[in-house]
Write a protein that holds these residues in place. Structure first.
Motif, short mmCIF file in Angstrom:
data_model
loop_
_atom_site.label_atom_id
_atom_site.label_comp_id
_atom_site.label_asym_id
_atom_site.label_seq_id
_atom_site.Cartn_x
_atom_site.Cartn_y
_atom_site.Cartn_z
N ALA A 336 56.34 76.20 8.68
CA ALA A 336 54.98 76.76 8.77
C ALA A 336 54.91 78.09 8.00
O ALA A 336 53.92 78.37 7.30
N LEU A 337 55.94 78.94 8.14
CA LEU A 337 55.97 80.21 7.42
C LEU A 337 55.96 80.00 5.91
O LEU A 337 55.29 80.73 5.17
N GLU A 338 56.72 79.02 5.45
CA GLU A 338 56.77 78.73 4.02
C GLU A 338 55.40 78.31 3.49
O GLU A 338 55.07 78.55 2.32
N VAL A 343 52.02 81.12 13.46
CA VAL A 343 52.58 80.25 14.50
C VAL A 343 52.36 80.91 15.86
O VAL A 343 52.61 82.11 16.03
N LEU A 344 51.89 80.12 16.82
CA LEU A 344 51.78 80.57 18.21
C LEU A 344 52.83 79.83 19.03
O LEU A 344 52.83 78.60 19.09
N PHE A 345 53.76 80.59 19.63
CA PHE A 345 54.83 80.03 20.46
C PHE A 345 54.55 80.46 21.89
O PHE A 345 54.69 81.62 22.24
N MET A 346 54.12 79.51 22.73
CA MET A 346 53.70 79.84 24.09
C MET A 346 54.79 79.49 25.10
O MET A 346 55.37 78.40 25.06
N GLU A 408 45.01 82.04 10.28
CA GLU A 408 45.70 81.01 9.49
C GLU A 408 46.65 80.22 10.38
O GLU A 408 47.78 79.94 10.00
N LEU A 409 46.20 79.86 11.57
CA LEU A 409 47.06 79.17 12.52
C LEU A 409 47.42 77.79 12.00
O LEU A 409 46.54 76.99 11.66
N GLY A 410 48.74 77.51 11.93
CA GLY A 410 49.18 76.22 11.43
C GLY A 410 50.00 75.42 12.42
O GLY A 410 50.08 74.20 12.32
#
Length: 830
Positions: A336-338, A343-346, A408-410
């Motif tokens: 996702a960063l690339e 990124v949302l990590f819950m 820009e949530l992916g």
């Protein structure tokens, strides 16, 4: 083009007035509309805050939801007073999320806004008293309190409400203020208070004249006075070389010098001081280092997740405990960063974030940022802005993190997706963060990965039906065997005082063997305090909370009785209020009593407790977890905090001290919760090295859930439990709406619940259960009734039911006897 089309195209039309639909942090059933004065029309757009007045003079900072040209017909709108932001603080996706949550969870958008925004964004006015110069200085006609305030006002000219309260040493100052207004001594106005402040630090710099080595060497070689200033200069140069820049407070602390000595160097033109704004959030270097390779099983799972994402936006990753799900997450985050995505990590608990973030920082460094409720308001604002401007790329947080202004949530990862902590209970919105995150992701066309060793039956059912993708890992990382589960029957174990056994002989022996082999032990009990209740030996009387219908828990360390529902603290009871006897026995046991018992059994062991009473403060969880990781604790006893996703290398034994309490609740989810809890806590054992062991102390050894836990067989458990749910009409085959009624009079709350149920019966009687009183039917002096509606999975029927409930609730509140009955709807209750 129409005038409205001209406006939306950015072409101004001065002849057409502008109006704004504004959200304010109040539970208003409908959003209010204000008019935009011409001089403010340029900066107005959705997502900015505006200063508005509601009512006579109460000011709020509201969020613009919509800009339009539709003048309300029912009232004459007031004008907004000011535009508070140059650019939006939230984006259209957040506004859509708020609207969906308010609609689905039956609350107002203002309540969602109240939950979503950091405190410092939610400005509301503070009352200010202004001195009326025409009143003169003759205050002889005033009483003592009025005289005090008037005298202070004549000197200061204005006072805030909080200052008046301090002056009179009282909270109830409104009658005094009203009398003074009536006597024309003062006027009142409302001031909108901006509370966020940037953090400032004083930086120390070398004067440009000495930034060349030759000039600096000449200065130091010719130094003949003030040796302490020279020491300070040397300390500064050392810090400058190691840190790159020097903060005044750090320089004085490390050098042991005084501020006067630093001022001497500044006066001599050797150093310069400069005040700058700094981040409250610590930064690491931004670097990606993926590190360890995936096993064949993990690589297969990762490839399957990618394939599922090609077809669906949501995928369930069902992996047994210690199967290495986090390594799969890390690869997906890197991808996702690339792509330039956020990124949302819950995670369900703050307790988990500290350990997970240390692991992720090894892979992503400064790309990772944390967000949770323990942050202070200033820190939350700063992180909010970093997410909004795209600087924060990976956010790790509890349920409130889904409200951040992503642009820009992916990818969304919801770890431990089954956990009940994802559900907000009070106040509104009573949302499930897992479900809301799936909706949020849909607004960005982002992918969602749900991870768990024991998925919720709703998610597992959705995966079986093909609504979600499903990827399964049945093998632990390193091919380590799942822990051996041993049931310890406590029915026939006798204790001297005939109380429940805390540590059985079998568990005691297993603990001794673990400690002897330099391994660690986790003991789980889902009750905090010393004793959940105490009983008079003569007549059986139990001390109860005066405000709630529950027994009081004894906390021995602080020698007090505490109600775990309302928080009221009582002195310990030594005399029975029923018969006057002095003999009490402590029934059952909590984590505090277990800790005391362990200290007696294992005097040489290092024992710690992890529960809400012992672990307080922002960094307390992390500090205790690190001590355990470093093997400076032998036995860790705790509540659910020790269950959820923590990874300890040296734990060989886990003890569940009272499984009957876990499996004994009167709730349709009790089997699911019991299986999840026991399987999760057993998963802390034997994660590295040889197979671990789990001892479950239980009286009812024949309970069917225990057989599934012993076999670690989630699929068989889920199949059996889904069959039962279908037979009795419970989720995932139905949708639940629970209505909770509260009032100080039991007869009033019962009548209100019956009345609303009678009105709902013609359309929804076939789906209703109740109304009835819950197990705990009084909390904080409010009596409670509940009505449960089990609807088929039909969105049209669900919407029809929600509309009816809202309409009939308003109708019920029109009737004088029921005006003060509080009715709380809860969609998909847990």
């Amino acid at each position: 083009m129409t005038k409205l089309e001209l406006y939306h195209a950015g072409i101004p039309d001065e002849g057409l007035p502008l109006f704004v639909e504004v959200l304010i942090p109040l539970a208003l059933p409908r959003n209010y509309t204000w008019k935009v004065p011409e001089h403010l029309s340029v900066g107005i757009q959705p997502g900015v805050r505006v200063e508005v007045i509601l009512g006579k003079n109460k000011k709020y900072a509201g969020i613009v939801k919509r800009v339009h040209h539709e003048k309300p017909e029912a009232f004459e709108p007031k004008e907004i007073l000011n535009v508070l932001d140059d650019s939006p603080i939230i984006f259209p996706q957040q506004l859509k999320l708020w609207e969906w949550m308010a609609h689905y969870y039956m609350c107002s958008e203002g309540e969602v806004m109240q939950a979503a925004l950091p405190t410092h964004f939610k400005l509301s006015s503070e009352t200010v008293l202004l001195f009326n110069e025409e009143a003169g200085d003759d205050f002889t006609h005033l009483d003592e309190e009025e005289y005090l305030v008037a005298e202070a006002l004549s000197i200061r000219k204005e006072l805030k409400l909080t200052e008046v309260q301090q002056l009179l040493d009282a909270n109830h100052v409104y009658p005094v203020i009203k009398r003074m207004i009536d006597k024309n001594i003062c006027l009142v106005w409302e001031e909108l208070k901006q509370t966020y402040k940037e953090k400032k630090e004083i930086f120390v710099l070398l004067h440009p004249a000495y930034q060349h080595e030759e000039a600096l060497a000449g200065l130091m070689n010719n130094w003949n006075k003030a040796p302490k200033q020279l020491d300070l200069l040397l300390a500064y140069l050392h810090l400058l070389k190691t840190n790159g820049e020097v903060i005044q407070s750090e320089l004085l602390k490390k050098s042991g010098a005084s501020a006067a000595q630093l001022k001497g160097l500044v006066d001599k033109g050797v150093l310069i001081t400069e005040k700058r704004s700094v981040d409250r959030l610590k930064h690491l270097p931004r670097e990606i280092n993926i590190g360890s390779d995936l096993s064949l099983v993990q690589q297969t799972a990762l490839d399957q997740v990618r394939r599922q994402f090609d077809e669906r936006n949501v995928c369930l990753l069902h992996g047994v405990t210690s199967s290495g799900k986090t390594l799969v997450y890390i690869r997906l985050i890197a991808e996702a960063l690339e792509k330039g995505q956020q990124v949302l990590f819950m995670l369900p608990e703050i307790a988990l974030t500290a350990q997970v973030i240390r692991r992720l920082q090894q892979n992503f460094g400064g790309y990772i940022m944390i967000y949770h409720s323990k942050f202070n308001p200033n820190e939350r604002i700063e992180l909010w802005n970093k997410v909004k401007n795209g600087e924060a790329r990976i956010i790790l947080g509890a349920r409130s993190a889904l409200f951040l202004p992503f642009r820009e949530l992916g990818l969304v990862i919801c770890d431990e997706e089954h956990d009940t902590s994802f559900k907000q209970q009070d106040p509104a919105p009573r949302y499930n963060a897992r479900d809301a995150a799936i909706y949020l992701a849909s607004l960005f066309s982002a992918k969602v990965l749900l991870g768990s060793a024991t998925p919720s039956l709703e998610s597992y059912y959705n995966a079986l039906q093909g609504k979600y993708g499903l990827v399964e890992i049945f093998q632990r990382y390193g091919d380590i065997a799942l822990p051996e589960i041993v049931l310890v029957d406590t029915k026939n174990i006798r204790t001297p005082d005939k109380s429940k056994v805390i540590v059985s002989p079998a568990l005691q022996q297993a603990i001794e063997e673990s400690i002897a082999s330099n391994k660690q032990v986790i003991l789980f009990q889902n009750r905090r305090g010393y004793s959940p209740y105490q009983v008079c030996q003569t007549c059986g009387w139990i001390p109860h909370c005066k405000q709630c219908d529950v027994s009081l828990t004894f906390h021995k360390l602080h020698n007090k009785l505490v109600c775990h529902y309302c928080g009221t603290v009582y002195p310990p009871v030594t005399v029975c209020e029923a018969c006057g006897n002095h003999n009490f026995t402590q029934q059952n046991f909590g984590t505090e009593r277990i800790e005391e018992n362990l200290l007696e059994l294992f005097p040489k062991a290092r024992i710690s407790r992890m529960d809400i009473d012992s672990v307080r403060g922002k960094h307390a969880h992390d500090a205790l977890i690190q001590l355990f990781e470093q093997q400076r604790i032998d036995i860790l006893v705790g509540t659910q905090m020790v269950v959820k996703g923590l990874d300890f290398e040296h734990v060989s034994l886990v003890g569940i001290l009272d499984a009957d309490a876990i499996l004994g609740f009167a709730d349709f989810r009790v089997n699911e919760r019991g299986f999840q809890l026991m399987e999760q806590v057993s998963g802390r054992s034997g994660r590295k090295g040889k197979q671990g062991k789990v001892l479950i102390q239980v009286r009812n050894t024949a309970h069917p859930v225990l057989q599934y836990v012993q076999q670690h067989d989630y699929k068989a458990f889920a199949t059996a439990e889904l069959f039962n749910r279908q037979q009795f009409g419970y989720p995932p085959y139905t949708r639940l709406i629970q209505l909770r009624f509260r009032h100080k009079l039991p007869e009033t709350v019962a009548a209100a619940a019956r009345q609303l149920a009678d009105w709902l019966k013609p359309a929804f009687g076939a789906y209703m259960v109740g109304p009835a009183a819950p197990v705990v039917n009084r909390v904080r002096n409010q009596y409670i009734m509940e009505l449960l509606i089990k609807l088929p999975k039909d969105m049209h029927l669900l919407q029809q039911c929600r509309d009816q409930i809202q309409l009939l609730t308003a109708h019920l509140h029109q009737q004088p006897p029921f005006k003060s009955v509080i009715i709380t709807p809860d969609i998909d209750p847990l």
